[in-house]
Design a protein around this motif. Structure first.
Motif, PDB file in Angstrom:
ATOM      1  N   THR A   1       0.963  -1.266   0.031  1.00 33.05           N
ATOM      2  CA  THR A   1       0.073  -0.021  -0.019  1.00 33.05           C
ATOM      3  C   THR A   1       0.865   1.208  -0.040  1.00 33.05           C
ATOM      4  O   THR A   1       0.682   2.375  -0.767  1.00 33.05           O
TER       5      THR A   1
ATOM      6  N   ASN B   1       3.987   1.506  -1.053  1.00 37.25           N
ATOM      7  CA  ASN B   1       4.614   1.478  -2.379  1.00 37.25           C
ATOM      8  C   ASN B   1       3.903   2.260  -3.396  1.00 37.25           C
ATOM      9  O   ASN B   1       4.120   3.089  -4.019  1.00 37.25           O
ATOM     10  N   VAL B   2       2.562   1.787  -3.608  1.00 36.02           N
ATOM     11  CA  VAL B   2       1.700   2.306  -4.413  1.00 36.02           C
ATOM     12  C   VAL B   2       1.348   3.680  -4.226  1.00 36.02           C
ATOM     13  O   VAL B   2       1.253   4.636  -5.220  1.00 36.02           O
TER      14      VAL B   2
ATOM     15  N   ASN C   1      10.455   3.001  -5.227  1.00 36.82           N
ATOM     16  CA  ASN C   1       9.271   2.408  -4.989  1.00 36.82           C
ATOM     17  C   ASN C   1       8.827   1.372  -6.244  1.00 36.82           C
ATOM     18  O   ASN C   1       8.034   0.592  -5.713  1.00 36.82           O
TER      19      ASN C   1
ATOM     20  N   LEU D   1       8.163  -2.428  -4.927  1.00 34.87           N
ATOM     21  CA  LEU D   1       6.704  -3.080  -5.354  1.00 34.87           C
ATOM     22  C   LEU D   1       6.825  -4.623  -5.940  1.00 34.87           C
ATOM     23  O   LEU D   1       6.122  -5.452  -5.049  1.00 34.87           O
TER      24      LEU D   1
END
Length: 122
Positions: free
Chosen positions: A50, A52-53, A71, A75
């Motif tokens: 979460t 990372n997104v 990131n 991911l």
């Protein structure tokens, strides 16, 4: 407060509300802190994904290339580790069930046999 986006972007997207970008950054930071605080590895990986997104979105909006690259690399690493956790968890649950079956059979055998203090069956 308004944020100017670099000129290579579309004319329609030149200005973005900074409070939205800030909220995404704060949410990403909270998810990251929560991931560090988790004891469960599965919850930690889900929160890290979460984070990372959210950080990818945050970095893309602010053109923070190093942060974006970091990131984007993390991911798939978190996805891979999460997949490993789910794959190793299933056989363990099966082995627990097998252990319970074995213990139940041992208890059944012990119920039919009696031992004296010397360990001799009579």
């Amino acid at each position: 407060m308004r944020l100017c986006i670099p000129e290579w972007r579309d004319d329609d997207a030149k200005e973005i509300d900074m409070s939205v970008i800030g909220a995404i950054g704060v949410a990403a930071g909270v998810a990251l802190i929560a991931a560090f605080a988790c004891r469960s590895q599965i919850k930690m990986r889900l929160l890290a994904l979460t984070s990372n997104v959210l950080f990818i979105g945050y970095a893309a909006m602010l053109d923070l290339a190093p942060f974006l690259i970091l990131n984007i690399v993390l991911l798939p690493v978190n996805l891979w580790r999460l997949k490993d956790l789910f794959n190793t968890r299933r056989p363990t649950q099966k082995s627990w069930k097998m252990d319970a079956d074995v213990h139940e059979k041992v208890r059944d055998i012990q119920a039919y046999s009696r031992y004296d203090s010397a360990g001799i069956e009579f």
